[in-house]
Design a protein around this motif. Structure first.
Motif, mmCIF file in Angstrom:
data_model
loop_
_atom_site.group_PDB
_atom_site.id
_atom_site.type_symbol
_atom_site.label_atom_id
_atom_site.label_comp_id
_atom_site.label_asym_id
_atom_site.label_seq_id
_atom_site.Cartn_x
_atom_site.Cartn_y
_atom_site.Cartn_z
ATOM 1 N N LEU A 1 15.368 9.478 23.001
ATOM 2 C CA LEU A 1 14.213 9.159 23.830
ATOM 3 C C LEU A 1 12.983 9.834 23.257
ATOM 4 O O LEU A 1 13.041 11.008 22.885
ATOM 5 C CB LEU A 1 14.437 9.650 25.264
ATOM 6 N N VAL A 2 11.876 9.103 23.185
ATOM 7 C CA VAL A 2 10.627 9.657 22.682
ATOM 8 C C VAL A 2 9.520 9.358 23.681
ATOM 9 O O VAL A 2 9.161 8.192 23.897
ATOM 10 C CB VAL A 2 10.268 9.080 21.306
ATOM 11 N N GLU A 3 8.983 10.414 24.275
ATOM 12 C CA GLU A 3 7.905 10.277 25.241
ATOM 13 C C GLU A 3 6.558 10.326 24.527
ATOM 14 O O GLU A 3 6.393 11.034 23.519
ATOM 15 C CB GLU A 3 7.951 11.398 26.278
ATOM 16 N N SER A 4 5.596 9.580 25.062
ATOM 17 C CA SER A 4 4.240 9.583 24.500
ATOM 18 C C SER A 4 3.254 9.162 25.581
ATOM 19 O O SER A 4 3.656 8.736 26.671
ATOM 20 C CB SER A 4 4.154 8.631 23.306
ATOM 21 N N GLY A 5 1.968 9.277 25.262
ATOM 22 C CA GLY A 5 0.928 8.810 26.161
ATOM 23 C C GLY A 5 0.207 9.901 26.927
ATOM 24 O O GLY A 5 -0.745 9.615 27.662
ATOM 25 N N GLN B 1 11.234 15.498 23.518
ATOM 26 C CA GLN B 1 10.273 16.587 23.320
ATOM 27 C C GLN B 1 9.223 16.632 24.427
ATOM 28 O O GLN B 1 8.517 17.615 24.583
ATOM 29 C CB GLN B 1 9.568 16.433 21.955
ATOM 30 N N GLY B 2 9.159 15.570 25.213
ATOM 31 C CA GLY B 2 8.191 15.519 26.303
ATOM 32 C C GLY B 2 6.797 15.174 25.817
ATOM 33 O O GLY B 2 6.518 15.150 24.608
ATOM 34 N N THR B 3 5.917 14.906 26.770
ATOM 35 C CA THR B 3 4.520 14.642 26.456
ATOM 36 C C THR B 3 3.659 15.427 27.433
ATOM 37 O O THR B 3 3.902 15.412 28.646
ATOM 38 C CB THR B 3 4.213 13.131 26.483
ATOM 39 N N GLN B 4 2.652 16.121 26.898
ATOM 40 C CA GLN B 4 1.828 17.017 27.712
ATOM 41 C C GLN B 4 0.747 16.230 28.443
ATOM 42 O O GLN B 4 0.002 15.457 27.822
ATOM 43 C CB GLN B 4 1.175 18.079 26.823
#
Length: 117
Positions: A4-8, A109-112
């Motif tokens: 899973l790759v979070e972005s935005g 890794q999450g997205t801040q």
């Protein structure tokens, strides 16, 4: 293993909007639910939103009416539309998938997301 790759994420003023994405590495045909969680500095990770395989959605009380979870099966992507953002929404946002077996994907890794004027 599903990745899973979070972005935005990003910096936004109070009252602003962001749309987070969670790209899934492969097509998921059967699952229990896809979730968004967040973790603010020095706080425990907390549930934000859930969408089940049948399309039922659930939200934490703190985001109800402001956030919308959705998914695009063709793009293998989970979304979180966040409106009317508040400083207390500042956190690292993560997604995960719970399979019918009860297995849960590892955290990405999450997205801040930072909400500040």
């Amino acid at each position: 293993q599903v990745q899973l790759v979070e972005s935005g994420g990003g910096l936004v003023q109070p009252g602003g909007s962001l749309r987070l994405s969670c790209a899934v590495s492969e097509r998921i045909f059967t699952f229990n639910a896809m979730n968004w969680y967040r973790q603010a500095p020095q706080k425990e990770r907390e549930f934000v939103a859930r969408i089940t395989s049948g399309g039922t959605t659930n939200y934490a009380d703190s985001v109800k009416g402001r956030f919308t979870i959705s998914r695009d099966n063709d793009k293998n992507t989970l979304y979180l539309q966040m409106n009317s953002l508040k400083p207390e929404d500042t956190a690292v946002y993560y997604c995960n998938i719970v399979f019918l077996s009860g297995t849960v994907t590892e955290w990405g890794q999450g997205t801040q997301v930072t909400v500040s004027s």
